[in-house]
Motif scaffolding. Structure first.
Motif, PDB file in Angstrom:
ATOM      1  N   MET A   1      -2.559   0.431  -8.046  1.00  0.00           N
ATOM      2  CA  MET A   1      -1.520   0.275  -7.042  1.00  0.00           C
ATOM      3  C   MET A   1      -1.885  -0.834  -6.060  1.00  0.00           C
ATOM      4  O   MET A   1      -1.005  -1.560  -5.611  1.00  0.00           O
ATOM      5  N   ALA A   2      -3.166  -0.941  -5.743  1.00  0.00           N
ATOM      6  CA  ALA A   2      -3.583  -1.953  -4.773  1.00  0.00           C
ATOM      7  C   ALA A   2      -3.246  -3.364  -5.237  1.00  0.00           C
ATOM      8  O   ALA A   2      -2.891  -4.218  -4.430  1.00  0.00           O
ATOM      9  N   GLU A   3      -3.331  -3.605  -6.564  1.00  0.00           N
ATOM     10  CA  GLU A   3      -3.033  -4.947  -7.059  1.00  0.00           C
ATOM     11  C   GLU A   3      -1.544  -5.273  -6.994  1.00  0.00           C
ATOM     12  O   GLU A   3      -1.149  -6.423  -7.064  1.00  0.00           O
ATOM     13  N   HIS A   4      -0.704  -4.263  -6.838  1.00  0.00           N
ATOM     14  CA  HIS A   4       0.738  -4.466  -6.713  1.00  0.00           C
ATOM     15  C   HIS A   4       1.201  -4.315  -5.260  1.00  0.00           C
ATOM     16  O   HIS A   4       2.392  -4.224  -4.993  1.00  0.00           O
ATOM     17  N   ALA A   5       0.254  -4.294  -4.343  1.00  0.00           N
ATOM     18  CA  ALA A   5       0.549  -3.982  -2.942  1.00  0.00           C
ATOM     19  C   ALA A   5       1.614  -4.884  -2.339  1.00  0.00           C
ATOM     20  O   ALA A   5       2.564  -4.401  -1.718  1.00  0.00           O
ATOM     21  N   LEU A   6       1.470  -6.170  -2.507  1.00  0.00           N
ATOM     22  CA  LEU A   6       2.414  -7.099  -1.885  1.00  0.00           C
ATOM     23  C   LEU A   6       3.830  -6.897  -2.420  1.00  0.00           C
ATOM     24  O   LEU A   6       4.791  -6.851  -1.650  1.00  0.00           O
ATOM     25  N   GLU A   7       3.946  -6.739  -3.724  1.00  0.00           N
ATOM     26  CA  GLU A   7       5.259  -6.507  -4.334  1.00  0.00           C
ATOM     27  C   GLU A   7       5.881  -5.213  -3.808  1.00  0.00           C
ATOM     28  O   GLU A   7       7.059  -5.173  -3.441  1.00  0.00           O
ATOM     29  N   ILE A   8       5.087  -4.154  -3.746  1.00  0.00           N
ATOM     30  CA  ILE A   8       5.583  -2.865  -3.268  1.00  0.00           C
ATOM     31  C   ILE A   8       5.994  -2.946  -1.807  1.00  0.00           C
ATOM     32  O   ILE A   8       7.051  -2.453  -1.417  1.00  0.00           O
ATOM     33  N   GLU A   9       5.162  -3.567  -0.993  1.00  0.00           N
ATOM     34  CA  GLU A   9       5.474  -3.698   0.436  1.00  0.00           C
ATOM     35  C   GLU A   9       6.782  -4.458   0.642  1.00  0.00           C
ATOM     36  O   GLU A   9       7.626  -4.036   1.434  1.00  0.00           O
ATOM     37  N   ARG A  10       6.945  -5.561  -0.055  1.00  0.00           N
ATOM     38  CA  ARG A  10       8.170  -6.361   0.096  1.00  0.00           C
ATOM     39  C   ARG A  10       9.405  -5.587  -0.353  1.00  0.00           C
ATOM     40  O   ARG A  10      10.439  -5.607   0.305  1.00  0.00           O
ATOM     41  N   LEU A  11       9.282  -4.892  -1.486  1.00  0.00           N
ATOM     42  CA  LEU A  11      10.422  -4.117  -1.979  1.00  0.00           C
ATOM     43  C   LEU A  11      10.791  -2.992  -1.009  1.00  0.00           C
ATOM     44  O   LEU A  11      11.972  -2.770  -0.742  1.00  0.00           O
ATOM     45  N   GLU A  12       9.796  -2.266  -0.521  1.00  0.00           N
ATOM     46  CA  GLU A  12      10.078  -1.184   0.425  1.00  0.00           C
ATOM     47  C   GLU A  12      10.724  -1.741   1.695  1.00  0.00           C
ATOM     48  O   GLU A  12      11.675  -1.162   2.210  1.00  0.00           O
ATOM     49  N   ALA A  13      10.215  -2.850   2.204  1.00  0.00           N
ATOM     50  CA  ALA A  13      10.774  -3.444   3.422  1.00  0.00           C
ATOM     51  C   ALA A  13      12.221  -3.890   3.200  1.00  0.00           C
ATOM     52  O   ALA A  13      13.098  -3.595   4.020  1.00  0.00           O
ATOM     53  N   LEU A  14      12.480  -4.567   2.091  1.00  0.00           N
ATOM     54  CA  LEU A  14      13.841  -5.016   1.798  1.00  0.00           C
ATOM     55  C   LEU A  14      14.769  -3.847   1.505  1.00  0.00           C
ATOM     56  O   LEU A  14      15.905  -3.799   1.981  1.00  0.00           O
ATOM     57  N   ASP A  15      14.286  -2.906   0.710  1.00  0.00           N
ATOM     58  CA  ASP A  15      15.084  -1.759   0.285  1.00  0.00           C
ATOM     59  C   ASP A  15      15.528  -0.899   1.466  1.00  0.00           C
ATOM     60  O   ASP A  15      16.613  -0.338   1.460  1.00  0.00           O
ATOM     61  N   GLN A  16      14.674  -0.815   2.466  1.00  0.00           N
ATOM     62  CA  GLN A  16      14.942   0.118   3.562  1.00  0.00           C
ATOM     63  C   GLN A  16      15.167  -0.561   4.897  1.00  0.00           C
ATOM     64  O   GLN A  16      15.211   0.102   5.932  1.00  0.00           O
ATOM     65  N   ALA A  17      15.279  -1.871   4.878  1.00  0.00           N
ATOM     66  CA  ALA A  17      15.529  -2.656   6.090  1.00  0.00           C
ATOM     67  C   ALA A  17      14.498  -2.351   7.172  1.00  0.00           C
ATOM     68  O   ALA A  17      14.821  -2.132   8.334  1.00  0.00           O
ATOM     69  N   LEU A  18      13.226  -2.350   6.758  1.00  0.00           N
ATOM     70  CA  LEU A  18      12.133  -2.105   7.688  1.00  0.00           C
ATOM     71  C   LEU A  18      11.298  -3.366   7.833  1.00  0.00           C
ATOM     72  O   LEU A  18      11.203  -4.159   6.900  1.00  0.00           O
ATOM     73  N   PRO A  19      10.667  -3.548   8.997  1.00  0.00           N
ATOM     74  CA  PRO A  19       9.773  -4.702   9.151  1.00  0.00           C
ATOM     75  C   PRO A  19       8.594  -4.591   8.182  1.00  0.00           C
ATOM     76  O   PRO A  19       8.047  -3.501   7.977  1.00  0.00           O
ATOM     77  N   LEU A  20       8.206  -5.703   7.602  1.00  0.00           N
ATOM     78  CA  LEU A  20       7.100  -5.719   6.654  1.00  0.00           C
ATOM     79  C   LEU A  20       5.821  -5.200   7.288  1.00  0.00           C
ATOM     80  O   LEU A  20       5.053  -4.475   6.651  1.00  0.00           O
TER      81      LEU A  20
END
Length: 107
Positions: A1-20
């Motif tokens: 999961m750690a190696e996909h961290a940036l992708e996951i963070e960006r998707l969660e932020a975009l998906d939920q309209a939250l600050p990165l």
């Protein structure tokens, strides 16, 4: 999961309209810490304790909320899988992206 961290963070932020920055702090590190604590607890139990405490019950259903859905999903999926259960996850139609990434990672 750690190696996909940036992708996951960006998707969660975009998906939920939250600050990165919020997603990085509230989601990823705390989720990784939660998974690590489950694994440490699981590894620390003896075979006898595992037999008594980790009996598979069959299929576990997880219904995820739209907010911080990855954290919600993993907090329920990890213990269920460690106990030997099959897990079915129903994600929110309003924020499915992180669950899709998780599904790809688990394949």
């Amino acid at each position: 999961m750690a190696e996909h961290a940036l992708e996951i963070e960006r998707l969660e932020a975009l998906d939920q309209a939250l600050p990165l920055s919020f997603v990085k702090q509230a989601l990823l590190q705390s989720t990784l810490d939660m998974i690590e604590s489950h694994l440490i607890e699981f590894k620390a139990q003896s075979a006898t304790e595992l037999g008594a405490n980790c009996m598979p019950v069959g299929v576990v259903a997880v219904v995820a909320s739209w907010n911080l859905s990855l954290k919600t999903i993993l907090s329920r999926v990890v213990p269920a899988l460690l106990a030997g259960n099959t897990v079915v996850v129903k994600v929110s139609s309003q924020s499915p992206a992180s669950a899709l990434v998780l599904g790809r990672m688990l394949e």
